[in-house]
Design a protein around this motif. Structure first.
Motif, PDB file in Angstrom:
ATOM      1  N   ALA A  70       0.817  -1.219   0.000  1.00 19.29           N
ATOM      2  CA  ALA A  70       0.000   0.000   0.000  1.00 19.29           C
ATOM      3  C   ALA A  70       0.849   1.268   0.000  1.00 19.29           C
ATOM      4  O   ALA A  70       0.573   2.206  -0.747  1.00 19.29           O
ATOM      5  CB  ALA A  70      -0.962   0.005   1.189  1.00 19.29           C
ATOM      6  N   GLY A  71       1.884   1.319   0.814  1.00 20.77           N
ATOM      7  CA  GLY A  71       2.727   2.516   0.879  1.00 20.77           C
ATOM      8  C   GLY A  71       3.397   2.816  -0.450  1.00 20.77           C
ATOM      9  O   GLY A  71       3.413   3.959  -0.910  1.00 20.77           O
ATOM     10  N   ARG A  72       3.943   1.788  -1.075  1.00 19.56           N
ATOM     11  CA  ARG A  72       4.599   1.984  -2.378  1.00 19.56           C
ATOM     12  C   ARG A  72       3.583   2.412  -3.430  1.00 19.56           C
ATOM     13  O   ARG A  72       3.854   3.293  -4.248  1.00 19.56           O
ATOM     14  CB  ARG A  72       5.289   0.698  -2.812  1.00 19.56           C
ATOM     15  N   ALA A  73       2.439   1.758  -3.424  1.00 22.29           N
ATOM     16  CA  ALA A  73       1.404   2.080  -4.409  1.00 22.29           C
ATOM     17  C   ALA A  73       0.899   3.511  -4.233  1.00 22.29           C
ATOM     18  O   ALA A  73       0.735   4.247  -5.206  1.00 22.29           O
ATOM     19  CB  ALA A  73       0.241   1.091  -4.306  1.00 22.29           C
ATOM     20  N   LEU A  74       0.671   3.914  -2.991  1.00 26.16           N
ATOM     21  CA  LEU A  74       0.197   5.274  -2.736  1.00 26.16           C
ATOM     22  C   LEU A  74       1.264   6.308  -3.092  1.00 26.16           C
ATOM     23  O   LEU A  74       0.950   7.373  -3.624  1.00 26.16           O
ATOM     24  CB  LEU A  74      -0.242   5.421  -1.281  1.00 26.16           C
ATOM     25  N   GLY A  75       2.524   5.995  -2.826  1.00 20.32           N
ATOM     26  CA  GLY A  75       3.604   6.898  -3.202  1.00 20.32           C
ATOM     27  C   GLY A  75       3.685   7.070  -4.710  1.00 20.32           C
ATOM     28  O   GLY A  75       3.865   8.180  -5.215  1.00 20.32           O
ATOM     29  N   THR A  76       3.539   5.974  -5.429  1.00 13.85           N
ATOM     30  CA  THR A  76       3.565   6.028  -6.890  1.00 13.85           C
ATOM     31  C   THR A  76       2.375   6.820  -7.413  1.00 13.85           C
ATOM     32  O   THR A  76       2.516   7.678  -8.297  1.00 13.85           O
ATOM     33  CB  THR A  76       3.555   4.603  -7.476  1.00 13.85           C
ATOM     34  N   GLN A  77       1.192   6.554  -6.850  1.00  8.90           N
ATOM     35  CA  GLN A  77      -0.004   7.279  -7.285  1.00  8.90           C
ATOM     36  C   GLN A  77       0.135   8.772  -7.010  1.00  8.90           C
ATOM     37  O   GLN A  77      -0.154   9.600  -7.875  1.00  8.90           O
ATOM     38  CB  GLN A  77      -1.258   6.746  -6.593  1.00  8.90           C
ATOM     39  N   ASN A  78       0.573   9.130  -5.810  1.00  6.66           N
ATOM     40  CA  ASN A  78       0.701  10.547  -5.471  1.00  6.66           C
ATOM     41  C   ASN A  78       1.735  11.241  -6.337  1.00  6.66           C
ATOM     42  O   ASN A  78       1.528  12.376  -6.752  1.00  6.66           O
ATOM     43  CB  ASN A  78       1.042  10.709  -3.989  1.00  6.66           C
ATOM     44  N   THR A  79       2.842  10.580  -6.618  1.00  2.58           N
ATOM     45  CA  THR A  79       3.856  11.177  -7.483  1.00  2.58           C
ATOM     46  C   THR A  79       3.273  11.436  -8.873  1.00  2.58           C
ATOM     47  O   THR A  79       3.437  12.529  -9.430  1.00  2.58           O
ATOM     48  CB  THR A  79       5.105  10.270  -7.579  1.00  2.58           C
ATOM     49  N   GLY A  80       2.595  10.445  -9.427  1.00  2.88           N
ATOM     50  CA  GLY A  80       1.966  10.617 -10.739  1.00  2.88           C
ATOM     51  C   GLY A  80       0.938  11.726 -10.733  1.00  2.88           C
ATOM     52  O   GLY A  80       0.862  12.535 -11.669  1.00  2.88           O
ATOM     53  N   GLN A  81       0.155  11.793  -9.669  1.00  3.82           N
ATOM     54  CA  GLN A  81      -0.872  12.818  -9.561  1.00  3.82           C
ATOM     55  C   GLN A  81      -0.246  14.213  -9.481  1.00  3.82           C
ATOM     56  O   GLN A  81      -0.719  15.155 -10.128  1.00  3.82           O
ATOM     57  CB  GLN A  81      -1.724  12.548  -8.310  1.00  3.82           C
ATOM     58  N   PHE A  82       0.825  14.359  -8.706  1.00  2.66           N
ATOM     59  CA  PHE A  82       1.464  15.668  -8.573  1.00  2.66           C
ATOM     60  C   PHE A  82       2.148  16.092  -9.860  1.00  2.66           C
ATOM     61  O   PHE A  82       2.120  17.269 -10.230  1.00  2.66           O
ATOM     62  CB  PHE A  82       2.443  15.684  -7.397  1.00  2.66           C
TER      63      PHE A  82
END
Length: 129
Positions: A70-82
């Motif tokens: 979850a942490g890695r996935a959320l980090g990847t999602q947030n980076t892409g979103q930003f």
């Protein structure tokens, strides 16, 4: 929360995506027709729709990834979103300068149109609701 009521995170994500596409196309049409008050109202709706899925997407990513990822996935999602959010201002501003508001709004509708078919289906969703 709506996703709890319908028993799915991805179904409301799809609804938001389809709605965003439709609202942007209507906004483009209303602006091209010089229907200022209607276009202004649609712009307010578009700004609301554009953020309506944030919590859903965040939760869905964490659920799909599971507790170990979850942490890695959320980090990847947030980076892409930003990264995407940082590009929106200059890209859409450039489109407005080149094409005008109506065609820029129509071009923005392409993002949710492309996203809708790649949103995971119910069969791919984890039953964690």
């Amino acid at each position: 929360m709506l996703s709890d009521r319908v028993g799915s995170r991805v179904r409301p994500l799809r609804w938001v995506s389809v709605t965003a596409c439709g609202v942007m196309l209507l906004l483009a049409a209303f602006d091209a027709a010089h229907w200022g008050p209607a276009a202004a109202a649609l712009l307010v709706i578009a700004t609301t729709v554009s953020v309506a899925d944030n919590g859903l997407a965040f939760t869905s990513v964490a659920e799909a990834a599971g507790p170990r990822w979850a942490g890695r996935a959320l980090g990847t999602q947030n980076t892409g979103q930003f990264v995407a959010a940082a590009a929106v201002g200059p890209v859409v501003g450039g489109l407005i300068g080149l094409l005008g508001y109506p065609l820029a709004f129509a071009a923005v509708a392409l993002a949710p149109a492309i996203a809708t078919p790649i949103i995971p289906g119910r069969a791919d969703e984890h039953d964690r609701l």
